[in-house]
Design an enzyme around this catalytic site. Structure first.
Site, mmCIF file in Angstrom:
data_model
loop_
_atom_site.group_PDB
_atom_site.id
_atom_site.type_symbol
_atom_site.label_atom_id
_atom_site.label_comp_id
_atom_site.label_asym_id
_atom_site.label_seq_id
_atom_site.Cartn_x
_atom_site.Cartn_y
_atom_site.Cartn_z
ATOM 1 N N GLY A 1 -26.889 -67.377 -0.323
ATOM 2 C CA GLY A 1 -27.417 -67.582 -1.668
ATOM 3 C C GLY A 1 -28.749 -66.920 -1.945
ATOM 4 N N ASN B 1 -20.862 -59.849 -11.550
ATOM 5 C CA ASN B 1 -20.896 -59.794 -10.088
ATOM 6 C C ASN B 1 -21.891 -58.727 -9.663
ATOM 7 O OD1 ASN B 1 -19.998 -60.418 -7.404
ATOM 8 N ND2 ASN B 1 -18.830 -58.506 -7.400
ATOM 9 N N HIS C 1 -22.500 -56.034 -6.329
ATOM 10 C CA HIS C 1 -21.818 -55.468 -5.171
ATOM 11 C C HIS C 1 -22.760 -54.526 -4.436
ATOM 12 C CE1 HIS C 1 -18.481 -54.167 -2.696
ATOM 13 N NE2 HIS C 1 -18.831 -52.920 -2.911
ATOM 14 N N SER D 1 -24.846 -52.474 -7.281
ATOM 15 C CA SER D 1 -24.333 -52.360 -8.645
ATOM 16 C C SER D 1 -24.074 -53.739 -9.222
ATOM 17 C CB SER D 1 -23.010 -51.576 -8.677
ATOM 18 O OG SER D 1 -23.108 -50.327 -8.025
ATOM 19 N N ASP E 1 -13.852 -55.116 -7.507
ATOM 20 C CA ASP E 1 -15.063 -54.303 -7.602
ATOM 21 C C ASP E 1 -14.885 -53.112 -8.543
ATOM 22 O OD1 ASP E 1 -16.307 -55.985 -5.734
ATOM 23 O OD2 ASP E 1 -15.581 -54.794 -4.046
#
Length: 233
Positions: free
Chosen positions: A16, A110, A112, A139, A148
């Protein structure tokens, strides 16, 4: 008058650290309220970070469900209890079903650890070194059904140094993740960032160009310019 704060839910599976970056910024100038942090892993250290910040936690262990579809349906229902304007994946190590992605289309982000569309999937740092790349990075992207493969909003470049190993490279990339993820969340919470009907991200009404696989070292300028100033009103 207090500024409106967007309600968000964060999904985690591990330590986290990106969650912590969001918590820290939310306590400073990020216009969000983290309504809950949900983990599929009972031992995720991110749950401890969440409890320390006084944020509600929920555990939804995927091992308790007979299929990916059943788990994602339960996860979607749990998220909806908090009525979030944005769902943030912060190291959530699950491949999401198309039904789940469709449920939260346009409000699912998200991050990545690669310069997408290069090096999708796992073990990006090892793969970058094995390929002899000179640039690596991170990204932030909207999530789509393609792993992704969603449209990129912002990237940060990290040079690959002589003698780099996966751990050292990963640490430098992670520092950039902590910088760009809160920035993108800020844009979204301000209403400046949206995914349009064609599936293209727009910032301040302007479509964002997308990086391509054959960039090599010649990345478009939008990937390397300083981050725009964040409005405070």
């Amino acid at each position: 008058m207090a500024r409106h704060k967007m309600q968000v839910v964060v999904l985690i599976s591990g330590s986290g650290s990106n969650l912590q970056a969001l918590i820290d910024r939310a306590q400073a100038d990020l216009p969000i309220r983290i309504r809950a942090v949900i983990s599929n892993e009972p031992d995720a250290f991110g749950l401890e970070r969440t409890r320390n910040a006084g944020i509600p936690t929920r555990l939804l262990n995927h091992r308790d469900y007979p299929s990916r579809e059943a788990y994602d349906a339960a996860l979607g229902a749990l998220i909806d209890e908090f009525d979030p304007g944005l769902v943030i994946l912060a190291g959530f190590m699950r491949i999401l079903t198309p039904a789940f992605v469709a449920r939260f289309r346009g409000r699912l982000l998200n991050i990545h650890p690669s310069l997408l569309p290069k090096f999708r999937g796992l073990h990006t740092h090892q793969r970058v070194l094995a390929a002899g790349e000179t640039l690596h990075g991170a990204s932030v992207h909207f999530v789509t059904e393609e792993l992704d493969g969603g449209p990129v909003v912002l990237q940060a470049k990290v040079p690959v140094e002589p003698g780099d190993d996966p751990e050292g490279l990963a640490a430098r990339v992670l520092c950039q993740e902590h910088r760009i993820y809160p920035q993108v969340v800020h844009w979204f919470a301000q209403g400046r960032l949206r995914l349009d009907a064609t599936g293209r991200p727009r910032l301040d009404g302007k479509p964002l160009p997308q990086p391509s696989e054959n960039q090599a070292d010649a990345l478009p300028s939008w990937l390397s310019v300083p981050l725009p100033a964040v409005a405070t009103s």
